[in-house]
Design a protein around this motif. Sequence first.
Motif, short mmCIF file in Angstrom:
data_model
loop_
_atom_site.label_atom_id
_atom_site.label_comp_id
_atom_site.label_asym_id
_atom_site.label_seq_id
_atom_site.Cartn_x
_atom_site.Cartn_y
_atom_site.Cartn_z
N VAL A 54 10.52 -13.96 0.71
CA VAL A 54 9.13 -13.99 0.00
C VAL A 54 8.20 -12.80 0.22
N ILE A 55 8.16 -12.51 1.50
CA ILE A 55 7.24 -11.53 1.86
C ILE A 55 7.66 -9.99 1.46
N VAL A 56 8.95 -9.83 1.57
CA VAL A 56 9.31 -8.50 1.34
C VAL A 56 9.37 -8.18 -0.38
N PHE A 57 10.19 -9.29 -0.84
CA PHE A 57 9.96 -8.98 -2.40
C PHE A 57 8.71 -9.11 -3.28
N VAL A 58 8.05 -9.88 -2.91
CA VAL A 58 6.47 -9.87 -3.38
C VAL A 58 5.90 -8.79 -3.14
N SER A 59 5.71 -8.14 -1.80
CA SER A 59 5.19 -7.00 -1.32
C SER A 59 5.69 -5.85 -2.30
N CYS A 60 6.98 -5.79 -2.15
CA CYS A 60 7.74 -4.36 -2.98
C CYS A 60 7.56 -4.47 -4.31
N ARG A 61 7.47 -5.75 -5.06
CA ARG A 61 7.21 -5.97 -6.52
C ARG A 61 5.66 -5.23 -6.81
N GLU A 62 4.73 -5.88 -5.92
CA GLU A 62 3.48 -5.37 -6.40
C GLU A 62 3.29 -3.92 -6.02
N GLY A 63 4.05 -3.20 -4.90
CA GLY A 63 3.72 -1.91 -4.89
C GLY A 63 4.23 -1.19 -6.08
N LEU A 64 5.49 -1.72 -6.42
CA LEU A 64 6.17 -0.88 -7.43
C LEU A 64 5.60 -1.03 -8.92
N HIS A 65 4.69 -1.90 -9.21
CA HIS A 65 4.07 -2.21 -10.36
C HIS A 65 2.46 -1.96 -10.33
N GLY A 108 -5.67 0.29 -8.30
CA GLY A 108 -4.55 -0.34 -8.50
C GLY A 108 -3.65 -0.57 -7.28
N VAL A 109 -4.11 0.13 -6.39
CA VAL A 109 -3.34 0.18 -4.72
C VAL A 109 -4.04 -0.88 -4.30
N GLY A 110 -5.44 -0.67 -4.29
CA GLY A 110 -6.09 -1.94 -3.50
C GLY A 110 -5.85 -3.30 -4.11
N ARG A 111 -5.66 -3.56 -5.47
CA ARG A 111 -5.31 -4.65 -6.10
C ARG A 111 -4.17 -4.88 -5.96
N ALA A 139 0.82 -1.29 -0.02
CA ALA A 139 -0.13 -0.06 0.01
C ALA A 139 0.91 1.22 0.06
N GLU A 140 1.93 1.32 0.83
CA GLU A 140 2.62 2.41 0.99
C GLU A 140 3.45 2.70 -0.29
N ILE A 141 4.09 1.61 -0.95
CA ILE A 141 4.87 1.66 -2.40
C ILE A 141 4.13 2.08 -3.50
#
Length: 263
Positions: free
Chosen positions: A209-220, A227-230, A116-118
């Motif tokens: 897994v958590i940090v890179f999946v979460s950051c990847r979703e935020g960056l894309h 889109g942020v909610g998705r 959400a933040e990223i």
Amino acid sequence: MPFASFLLSGLSAFFVYLGQFAMLAGDTFASIFAGRIRFKLVLRQIAEIGYGSQLVVIVTGAFTGAVFTAQAYFQFASLNMETAVGPVVTLSMFRELGPVLTGLMVAGRVGAAMSAEIGTMKVTQQIDALRALAVHPVDYLVVPRALAMFFSMPLLVVECVGCGVLASYLVATKVLNIEAAYFVANMVKFTDASDIMMALIKGFAFAIVIVFVSCREGLHARDGAVGVGRATTQSVVLCSLGILIINFFMTMFLNIIFPAGQR
């Protein structure tokens, strides 16, 4: 064939996602080894991820240990094996339940917040502003979160397991009337450093897994608030599925290195 095209598109999307995950992880580790670390941001993220997640981890571990102890006792009592409750619960908490439940709880709490933040920064063009100021987004956004997660997650796993074992001891000895001496003696006999190592290794792997999946979703993230909610929803779902899938393969592999039952 429609099914074949669907399968091929799914495989293509999976490998694209895997490539993006690997590229983000590679950029992050390259920045870490290059020394581009903002320690103030790292400490802030440790407080957010580690300290802020303690309550949910403690509650999860304690009640998991308590209910597992009760269920194990009800089954073992019919076989006159009540004293086996201690090692069964302890080994299960160390090898499986502690790391997995901690990963799922942290993914739901921290992973969603990261995305959400990223993602908000992405859709409001704050990440483009960072690039305009010659600040690499990975250095500023991902590296502090990754280091904080790598540091906090194993400690949270230990905390979850410890609270689970303590709750198991209290339920077994105070509620179910199992002799404390037998409970502790069997627990110590059938638990050793390999079980602790397995819990820590799994915790570190789930942190990746958590940090890179979460950051990847935020960056894309894109398309504004929708889109942020998705991205937030996808982050929690993918992190949870990734933890459960990876846990199976890690269990099969780590039991070769740290075999259970050989004391």
